[in-house]
Motif scaffolding. Structure first.
Motif, PDB file in Angstrom:
ATOM      1  N   VAL A 588       0.862  -1.184   0.000  1.00  0.00           N
ATOM      2  CA  VAL A 588       0.000   0.000   0.000  1.00  0.00           C
ATOM      3  C   VAL A 588       0.895   1.229   0.000  1.00  0.00           C
ATOM      4  O   VAL A 588       1.759   1.374   0.870  1.00  0.00           O
ATOM      5  CB  VAL A 588      -0.919   0.033   1.235  1.00  0.00           C
ATOM      6  N   PHE A 589       0.701   2.089  -0.980  1.00  0.00           N
ATOM      7  CA  PHE A 589       1.411   3.369  -1.036  1.00  0.00           C
ATOM      8  C   PHE A 589       0.434   4.465  -0.640  1.00  0.00           C
ATOM      9  O   PHE A 589      -0.611   4.640  -1.270  1.00  0.00           O
ATOM     10  CB  PHE A 589       1.947   3.618  -2.447  1.00  0.00           C
ATOM     11  N   ASN A 590       0.775   5.204   0.393  1.00  0.00           N
ATOM     12  CA  ASN A 590      -0.132   6.196   0.975  1.00  0.00           C
ATOM     13  C   ASN A 590       0.093   7.618   0.477  1.00  0.00           C
ATOM     14  O   ASN A 590      -0.460   8.559   1.041  1.00  0.00           O
ATOM     15  CB  ASN A 590       0.007   6.202   2.509  1.00  0.00           C
ATOM     16  N   ALA A 591       0.906   7.805  -0.563  1.00  0.00           N
ATOM     17  CA  ALA A 591       1.308   9.155  -0.956  1.00  0.00           C
ATOM     18  C   ALA A 591       0.119  10.038  -1.308  1.00  0.00           C
ATOM     19  O   ALA A 591       0.046  11.203  -0.895  1.00  0.00           O
ATOM     20  CB  ALA A 591       2.280   9.081  -2.130  1.00  0.00           C
ATOM     21  N   VAL A 592      -0.843   9.510  -2.067  1.00  0.00           N
ATOM     22  CA  VAL A 592      -1.992  10.323  -2.470  1.00  0.00           C
ATOM     23  C   VAL A 592      -2.882  10.634  -1.267  1.00  0.00           C
ATOM     24  O   VAL A 592      -3.305  11.773  -1.061  1.00  0.00           O
ATOM     25  CB  VAL A 592      -2.801   9.608  -3.576  1.00  0.00           C
TER      26      VAL A 592
END
Length: 866
Positions: A588-592
């Protein structure tokens, strides 16, 4: 032999040649600085002496006692000797000899020289005689050096080869920044050389170099003004060029002059780049005072024309009229586009939005069609609105027009969102599980399971972009596909289209519910958790537990990486992707989501693949490790617009629980999720873009807008492509224009023209007659039984000959994609087959080139038999 000896020999020849007695008087000059003591000649040795006075000459002659000698003296001494008749009478030819410039140059250059008659050229030639010799040594020795070649040589040694080797625009660009400071002779030389070196543009440069401080700038400024597309222009627009057109060195027809100076100015400004801003500002002042606004707007150079056209197009878009791609292309090609990048970016986004609004709005009844319409159209306009808001942040112009256009676009999008929300409200559970759609909790069964059925050992990398809306995904995908070192994108489908799979996030579109659906493989029945609470306390524990409980994965080994696991820069993730013992790796990439959760509402979401820690390296490692990569998001988001869309208080921005008699907030709709989204209760979900409860932040989610519910879902691979843009993204018309079928192009009937067209693979019967001539064999004057005996190639040849009348062997071979050497054998076999049945349909003849020409001729049965 030295140059002085060569010059002395030339002087002796002028005096009648070598002699055993007598003396030759010579004026000292260029090349005679170092004199030899003696000069050997066929008649003996001749002494060489330098004298400084008449008395010295008399003393020298008395000592010589008649021996041959050459006396070299200054010019003033030679003038005094003119009044001594006895000295002149006894001298050879009874005069004082002198070398001409041509004589000196011929000796130095080793070739005949003519044309050095202009005083400034003579002086420059004498000043640079040694450098001329060096320059000549680098060239092929000509038969004679004429005035033109001598001018070029003098220019090279006086100011450098760049005057000859650079273009006129390059010279003007350099000189306008730093006007040349030459002597009068050099300036005259360069001006004389310009027309022969650079043609008509050289004549303009020659005129400008006469007064370089003023005219060089005038040449660019007034040349820029003359770029307007008008048949006639007033004298003030020409400036000093109006009078100069009739005077040397220009002397040109004003129509030719205008084209020449306009082209020269355009090229020069292109070379100057931002350095030409002050010149363009001066051209604007001239244009504003001498031209009408209509004339100004036609110039591709003047910044004022660019600004006027931008303003007109912005007003056009704000009034509801589409901006065509041709208009944007005109702006992009304008010379002022580079120094007005921010304004151009605003107009490009406004043009796309205006073309989107120009499309007819026809809401689809079917939910799948609504999702596809969003993915392939409305998501792109959401991206265009996002790009417009970014562009406006860097520009001070067109804000009023852009805001009016944005308002119209949001109204259109709200109509789409309202229609979508009403479809969901009409039967949420049926809509969520509709065939053709993939709800997030069915990713494993509907998207991954078919892969494992065909490839049981396929290893998977699941990428979840937290909070990534479809427009943001499109922007990320574009950046990935544009990376020339390692392009990543979507593989085209069987029809050649490139787009993601239709997928939906469950309501409410919040992380605790939507991400749980992904990892658990079922809709979680846990209570809904506030976003901040889930992120801070429950994320790592809940998501990993659900992933381990996912029944769809069976016994496959798996590992999930969350935000805390990427603190090492993603090294653990990269190692897991390379480890073949893990069948499924998720991340899971939380950047947005981190950006949209910010309260910095003055910023818009903007993120690139390089901004997400380990995102791009993980994709590369996964693909290199032969993992299949599936990318998705748990939910999208609706951007913040302004505080006027705040609908009231609330802890959750885009959905809210309703009491038994509570009214639905403005911009919300009540949807019965039937216990599929938290505990059963009345809930309202926001459908209007930007509507929210509570405090403002960059983006909101939890509602039922298309930008929140429709999430990206796509298999990506190396060398994949970016998603197909809709027709209006780069086009200029409406969809109605695209629906008009193109008339089929009929093949030639009479004229035998060769064709290099590659026959396309037939898809429908209507196209067979266009690309497969064999399908027309029924029109041949042959029995059906005989036609059946012929091969496809033989039938095609006969049809082509009938339609074209005649064709060369190479042309027929090209149409049939055959080796020309084998075609003649095929034709002989075809002739025998026809002859056996008593038919002759073609003749042949050998052309002078050796190639065979076949001509169609139909003869009745048996008349062609021999």
């Amino acid at each position: 032999m030295s140059a002085a000896q060569l010059l002395l020999r030339r002087l002796l020849d002028q005096a009648g040649g070598a002699s055993e007695t007598g003396y030759v008087l010579v004026i000292d000059g260029e090349g005679l600085e170092s004199l030899p003591a003696q000069m050997p000649t066929p008649k003996g040795v001749c002494g060489v002496h330098r004298v400084a006075s008449e008395l010295g000459l008399r003393h020298l002659l008395w000592k010589a006692k008649g021996a041959p000698l050459i006396a070299v003296m200054p010019e003033d001494v030679a003038r005094r000797i003119q009044s001594a008749p006895d000295l002149l009478r006894r001298a050879r030819n009874q005069r004082v000899h002198a070398l001409s410039v041509n004589d000196v140059l011929e000796v130095v250059l080793g070739v005949r020289v003519v044309g050095a008659d202009a005083p400034h050229m003579q002086q420059l030639a004498l000043e640079n005689v040694e450098r001329l010799g060096l320059a000549m040594s680098h060239r092929t020795l000509p038969t004679v050096v004429d005035r033109r070649l001598l001018t070029e040589l003098l220019v090279d040694v006086s100011v450098g080869e760049q005057v000859r080797t650079r273009s006129a625009a390059q010279l003007l660009a350099a000189w306008v920044q730093e006007p040349p400071r030459w002597s009068a002779n050099v300036s005259q030389l360069v001006r004389d050389a310009m027309p022969s070196l650079h043609g008509d543009e050289g004549r303009l440069l020659a005129w400008a170099l006469a007064e370089p401080d003023a005219r060089l700038r005038d040449l660019v400024m007034y040349g820029a003004v003359l770029t307007v597309e008008a048949a006639e222009l007033p004298k003030p627009a020409w400036g000093p060029l109006w009078k100069a057109a009739t005077e040397p060195p220009i002397e040109m027809d004003r129509r030719i002059l205008r084209r020449t100076v306009a082209r020269l100015a355009e090229e020069t400004l292109s070379l100057l780049g931002d350095g030409g801003a002050d010149l363009l500002a001066g051209a604007d002042r001239v244009g504003r005072g001498s031209l009408t606004p209509t004339q100004l707007q036609t110039s591709r150079v003047l910044p004022l024309a660019f600004a006027d056209r931008c303003h007109a197009l912005a007003q056009q878009a704000a009034s509801g009229k589409a901006i065509s791609a041709a208009d944007i292309s005109w702006l992009s090609s304008h010379r002022a586009a580079r120094i007005n990048r921010a304004d151009l970016a605003v107009l490009e986004s406004m043009a796309r939005i205006s073309r989107y609004l120009d499309q007819p709005f026809s809401p689809r009844a079917d939910l799948l069609e609504q999702v596809r319409e969003y993915q392939r159209g409305s998501a792109f306009v959401d991206l265009a609105m996002l790009q417009l808001r970014r562009a406006l942040a860097s520009s001070v112009h067109y804000h009023a027009e852009a805001n009016k256009l944005l308002m119209a676009c949001r109204e259109r999008r709200d109509r789409e969102n309202r229609h979508f929300a009403e479809t969901l409200a009409g039967g949420y559970e049926a809509a969520l599980h509709r065939d053709g759609l993939t709800p997030l909790h069915r990713i494993w069964k509907r998207t991954v399971a078919p892969l494992w059925q065909s490839e049981p050992d396929a290893r998977l990398f699941l990428v979840v972009l937290d909070g990534c809306s479809y427009p943001v995904f499109l922007e990320l995908l574009y950046s990935l596909a544009q990376d020339s070192a390692f392009p990543i994108g979507i593989k085209p489908d069987a029809s050649g289209r490139v787009h993601g799979l239709p997928a939906l996030s469950p309501l409410p579109t919040v992380t605790s519910h939507a991400r749980g659906a992904i990892f658990l493989g079922e809709l979680p029945s846990d209570p809904l958790v506030a976003e901040t609470v889930f992120r801070d306390q429950d994320e790592a524990k809940t998501d990993k537990a659900r992933f381990n409980q996912n029944a769809a994965l069976g016994s496959r080994s798996r590992k999930l990486f969350l935000k805390g696991d990427l603190a090492d820069g993603g090294q653990g993730l990269l190692s897991a992707l390379e480890d073949e013992s893990y069948s499924v790796v998720g991340v899971v990439f939380n950047a947005v989501d981190d950006q949209i959760g910010s309260s910095n509402t003055g910023a818009t979401v903007k993120i690139s693949p390089e901004d997400i820690t380990a995102f791009k390296p993980a994709l590369r490692v996964a693909l290199k490790s032969r993992r299949r990569v599936l990318i998705t998001a748990d939910h999208g988001h609706s951007p913040y617009i302004d505080k006027s869309l705040r609908s009231g208080n609330g802890k959750t921005p885009r959905y809210t629980a309703l009491g038994k008699h509570d009214a639905v907030p403005e911009g919300f709709i009540e949807i019965d999720v039937a216990g599929l989204g938290g505990p059963p209760e009345r809930r309202a979900f926001a459908w209007r873009s930007g509507a929210y409860l509570g405090g403002p932040q960059v983006g909101f989610h939890g509602g039922c807008g298309l930008e929140e519910v429709v999430v990206p879902l796509a298999w990506i691979e190396r060398d994949g492509l970016y998603a197909d843009e809709p027709a209006w993204w780069y086009g200029r018309g409406t969809l109605a224009e695209l629906s008009v079928p193109a008339a089929p192009v009929q093949p030639p009937i009479v004229t035998p023209l060769p064709s290099d067209e590659v026959p396309a693979k037939a898809k429908a019967k209507a196209q067979l007659s266009l690309f497969n001539p064999a399908d027309k064999a029924g029109s041949l004057p042959l029995p059906a039984a005989l036609i059946e005996k012929l091969s496809v190639d033989e039938r095609s040849i006969l049809v082509l000959l009938r339609e074209t009348g005649s064709a060369r062997a190479s042309e027929l071979a090209e149409r049939l994609k055959k080796n020309p050497g084998r075609l003649n054998g095929l034709m002989r076999a075809l002739r025998r087959t026809l002859h056996a049945e008593g038919h002759v349909l073609f003749s042949d003849e050998v052309l002078p080139s050796g190639e065979t020409m076949y001509r169609y001729q139909s003869k009745p049965k048996n008349q062609g038999a021999r």
